[in-house]
Every structure is written in C-alpha cells, then in structure tokens.
Design a protein around this motif. Structure first.
Motif, short mmCIF file in Angstrom:
data_model
loop_
_atom_site.label_atom_id
_atom_site.label_comp_id
_atom_site.label_asym_id
_atom_site.label_seq_id
_atom_site.Cartn_x
_atom_site.Cartn_y
_atom_site.Cartn_z
N GLY A 56 -38.14 1.93 5.79
CA GLY A 56 -37.04 1.55 5.08
C GLY A 56 -38.47 1.96 3.37
N ARG A 57 -39.96 2.29 3.25
CA ARG A 57 -40.58 2.52 2.35
C ARG A 57 -39.39 3.25 1.56
N PRO A 58 -39.78 3.65 0.33
CA PRO A 58 -40.05 4.58 -0.89
C PRO A 58 -40.55 6.31 -0.31
N SER A 140 -31.76 0.65 13.19
CA SER A 140 -31.80 1.65 12.13
C SER A 140 -33.62 0.75 13.24
N LEU A 141 -33.75 1.77 13.93
CA LEU A 141 -35.30 1.51 15.42
C LEU A 141 -35.93 2.43 14.29
N CYS A 142 -37.56 2.41 14.41
CA CYS A 142 -38.52 2.73 14.21
C CYS A 142 -39.32 2.58 14.87
N ALA A 143 -39.39 2.80 15.56
CA ALA A 143 -39.57 2.38 17.17
C ALA A 143 -41.43 2.74 17.18
N GLY A 144 -42.25 3.79 16.40
CA GLY A 144 -43.44 3.60 16.24
C GLY A 144 -44.13 1.79 14.84
N ASP A 145 -43.57 1.34 14.53
CA ASP A 145 -44.05 0.30 14.08
C ASP A 145 -44.07 -0.85 14.19
N GLY A 146 -44.22 -1.60 13.86
CA GLY A 146 -44.74 -2.95 15.24
C GLY A 146 -45.03 -3.98 14.30
N HIS A 147 -46.36 -4.79 14.16
CA HIS A 147 -46.39 -6.18 13.70
C HIS A 147 -48.15 -6.66 13.66
N GLU A 244 -30.98 -5.08 6.18
CA GLU A 244 -30.69 -3.72 5.18
C GLU A 244 -30.74 -4.83 3.77
N GLY A 245 -31.02 -4.51 2.41
CA GLY A 245 -30.84 -5.66 1.28
C GLY A 245 -31.21 -6.73 1.54
N GLY A 246 -32.57 -6.87 2.62
CA GLY A 246 -33.63 -8.43 1.83
C GLY A 246 -32.31 -9.32 3.20
N GLY A 247 -33.02 -10.93 2.71
CA GLY A 247 -32.17 -11.70 3.28
C GLY A 247 -33.65 -12.87 4.37
N ILE A 248 -34.06 -12.06 5.55
CA ILE A 248 -34.73 -12.40 6.43
C ILE A 248 -35.63 -11.64 6.86
#
Length: 401
Positions: A56-58, A140-147, A244-248
């Motif tokens: 989602g980053r530019p 859309s899934l980015c499997a390598g990301d996390g938290h 996508e588009g924000g909100g939560i």
C-alpha cells in the motif's frame, strides 16, 4: 551552562527514527546525543497502531521499506527484544469492484519491487479467512508483512542506543539551535549546552519549527490517529488487516487482544495532546463488528490517541537540508513511519558518514516544497542537496556494523 557536551551528532527527537539513527551512528563510531522534550518513544512512535507493512505504500517508498523489512526479523540481536514482531502477513480488503481494481492495479505497478503480492478473490477469501464477513469482495495479501508492539519497540531502540554509548537526554527540550562555525550550538533543558558538527531534525510533529528556523518552511500538519484495544479473545485474526480506501485496520496480538484503528482523535487546547472522540470510537467499534462478526461482543478496554506529523503528499521529508550544511531532516511520515523507521535510521547514519546512501531518497527532499534561496558567496549555508554530495564532518571513528 551547568553541563556541556561536545559531540559529533545531535539528534532532536527521540522517536523511532531518531533512536534508530542514534544506534546506527554509534555502531559507526560517532559520538551522539539524542534529545527529546519528553520520553523517547512516547509520541507517535509509541502510540501508533503497530503495523509493519510494505503493501500500500507509494512506489517511491518501497526501496526504503524493503531495507527496513530486512531489519525487523533481527530486532532481538539489535535492541535486545523482538518487540512482539510477528510476520503474520498483511491482508488488504476490497469492498467493491472499484476497490478490487485498485488493488489489482497496485499489484501490477509494484510487481518488480519484491512484495510478492497475492490477489485473493471472494471464494478464496471465504475459504482461507472465514472470520471475515462475506460481503468483502476480495483482497491482496502480502505474506511477508506483519505487526509489532510500538510501545516496546520504540523505547527499546532508545535504550539500545544508550547502552551503545549515546547520550540519551529525556525531558530535555531543545530551546536554541544556531549554526556556529563548522557546526551547531544547541541549548536544551535546564542549562545544557551542546556543540555538534551535525544535527538531525527528527522532531516529528514539532519538526517544522526547526526547519523554518533554517529557512525551510514546510506545509506540515498534525493528525491524531485514534486506537482501541479489546479484552483478550480466543484466536480469531490470523493476519494484519487493512482496507483499500481506508476506514479500518485491525490486528490480534498473541495474548488475544485486538487492536483496531481508523478514526482521528480530537486535539486539546494544547495541540501537543489529543484524546479519542466518543463518536469516532463508536464508529470504529461498529465497523469492526460488521466486518469481523466474531468480535461483535468483544469488550473494548482501552482507547488512546497520539500526535503525528503529516505532509500533503503523504511522503516524508528525509535527507540533507537545502540551506544549511550539516543539517539533516527526517520527519512527516503521515501515519506510516513505524515500519520504515529502522531503515530511515540506517540511511541517516550513512548520510552523516558518507554524504550519500544507496537507498533512493530523492523523492523525500525538503526542497520539493520550495526553491531554496541562493546564498551569498561568503555564506556558509551552502546547500548539500538531499541525497548525495560531499559529506559533512565528522568522519567515522570506527568500523561500521
């Protein structure tokens, strides 16, 4: 002055960017002072949502994001704790055909950047993530990301910098900063004076003041993201969620609590501080219950907000000053700085040592907001640009780590 420090680099702002820069600089052998008007990591770096995502980053942020991506799995060896980092994957949901088309377009546009995005249709979403409401069209899934836990990570970088030998000065606001010969003179706290050859302005929502003092006003504004955390629940959410588009956005930590965000807090009379809005908190809770049915009866146990710097183009300011040798900026991450901050710290250290970095940062130059004035021939505030160029003193005193 009751105390004076003569150092190589003074860093204004003890958030995750400043603290990671301090740690990286100490690894290169520089003497460093890290100054914060409050406690390190107590502002945006410590109160944010905790998403560690590249998706989602530019596009212009992705090389820097990828650099940071390599650091997160090595947190324990770097700062002594893992910061509850979990590579869960980041799933971005689409509620409409238009939003799904936007996810598809993004995946195509960044296909060469190493994110390995996987588009998931409605049926696949239901099979793999049955805890998401059936009205969601796809993802859309980015499997390598996390938290991770920002309250732990941000403070731990500052502690690691202190153990590495940095002077970490908390509750020490910078009250004066002037160019002085080949470096800078700083006044801070109650009677502390500093001489530094390089200054890094990583003061977050307060960084525009220091930029303006050196002839570089920026259109910085403040945002107040608002978060909610629930009681511990049985495992439900297996990925970090965005829309996508924000909100939560939502994630579940290992102890079971669910952290949810997507609204803004309300600034107080002193705009340094804010509080959650009742209507905003209720909106987040209702939205969460709609999208994640298993959370409909969850109890919210804590609400909070924080103060962050935002730029109109949603890109941060990173790099050399356009007016003043030896001054670097790193601020304005617009609610998306947590993941890339450790990479930014390394980049800043390289700029101090080498005058350049292999990571592309031209898009983040402060000069994009105004043309810097042409200084007189005898003015020592000659521009170094925002990316490469002659490096300011000092040279490295030790081996790079």
């Amino acid at each position: 002055m009751s105390r004076h420090l003569d150092i190589d680099v003074a860093i204004i702002g003890g958030g995750l960017v400043g603290s990671s820069a301090a740690l990286a600089l100490r690894g290169m052998g520089f003497s460093v002072a890290l100054l914060d008007k409050g406690f390190c990591g107590a502002q945006a770096s410590g109160v944010n949502y905790g998403g560690v995502r590249r998706q989602g980053r530019p596009r212009e942020q992705l090389p820097l994001s990828q650099r940071a991506h390599a650091i997160w799995p090595r947190l324990k060896e770097r700062i002594g704790i893992d910061g509850e980092f979990l590579r869960s994957g980041h799933l971005k949901l689409a509620r409409s055909e238009a939003e799904m088309a936007a996810l598809e377009a993004y995946a195509e546009a960044v296909a060469d950047q190493g994110l390995d995005l996987e588009l998931v249709g409605h049926n696949g979403l239901r099979e793999r993530f049955p805890w998401i409401d059936g009205s969601i069209l796809g993802a859309s899934l980015c499997a390598g990301d996390g938290h991770a836990n920002p309250r732990l990570v941000s403070a731990a970088f500052a502690s690691a910098a202190r153990r590495a030998g940095a002077h970490v000065l908390e509750n020490t606001p910078v009250t004066g900063l002037t160019r002085n010969g080949e470096g800078f003179a700083l006044e801070a706290g109650e009677g502390i004076g500093l001489s530094a050859r390089v200054v890094i302005n990583s003061a977050g929502a307060w960084a525009d003041r220091f930029a303006t003092d050196f002839g570089e006003p920026v259109p910085l504004s403040r945002i107040y993201p608002s978060m909610i955390v629930t009681e511990p629940l049985a495992p439900v959410m297996t990925v970090n969620i965005g829309m996508e588009g924000g909100g939560i956005y939502a994630r579940q930590v290992e102890r079971g609590n669910v952290v949810v965000g997507g609204e803004r807090g309300l600034p107080l009379d002193d705009p340094d501080f804010s509080r959650p809005r009742g209507a905003g908190a209720l909106a987040i809770m209702n939205r969460t219950a709609e999208i994640f049915p298993a959370l409909r009866h969850a109890q919210a146990i804590r609400f909070w907000s924080g103060t962050e710097a935002a730029m109109p183009d949603r890109n941060p300011v990173i790099g050399f000053s356009g007016t003043t040798p030896g001054l670097l900026h790193a601020f304005g991450f617009t609610g998306a700085g947590f993941q890339i901050a450790p990479g930014v710290g390394e980049v800043l250290a390289e700029l101090v040592r080498d005058g350049r970095t292999p990571t592309p940062i031209d898009a983040f130059s402060i000069t994009r907001f105004s043309r810097p004035p042409v200084p007189p021939e005898n003015d020592d505030r000659t521009s170094h640009g925002s990316g490469a160029g002659p490096h300011p003193e000092p040279q490295s005193r030790g081996a790079s780590t």
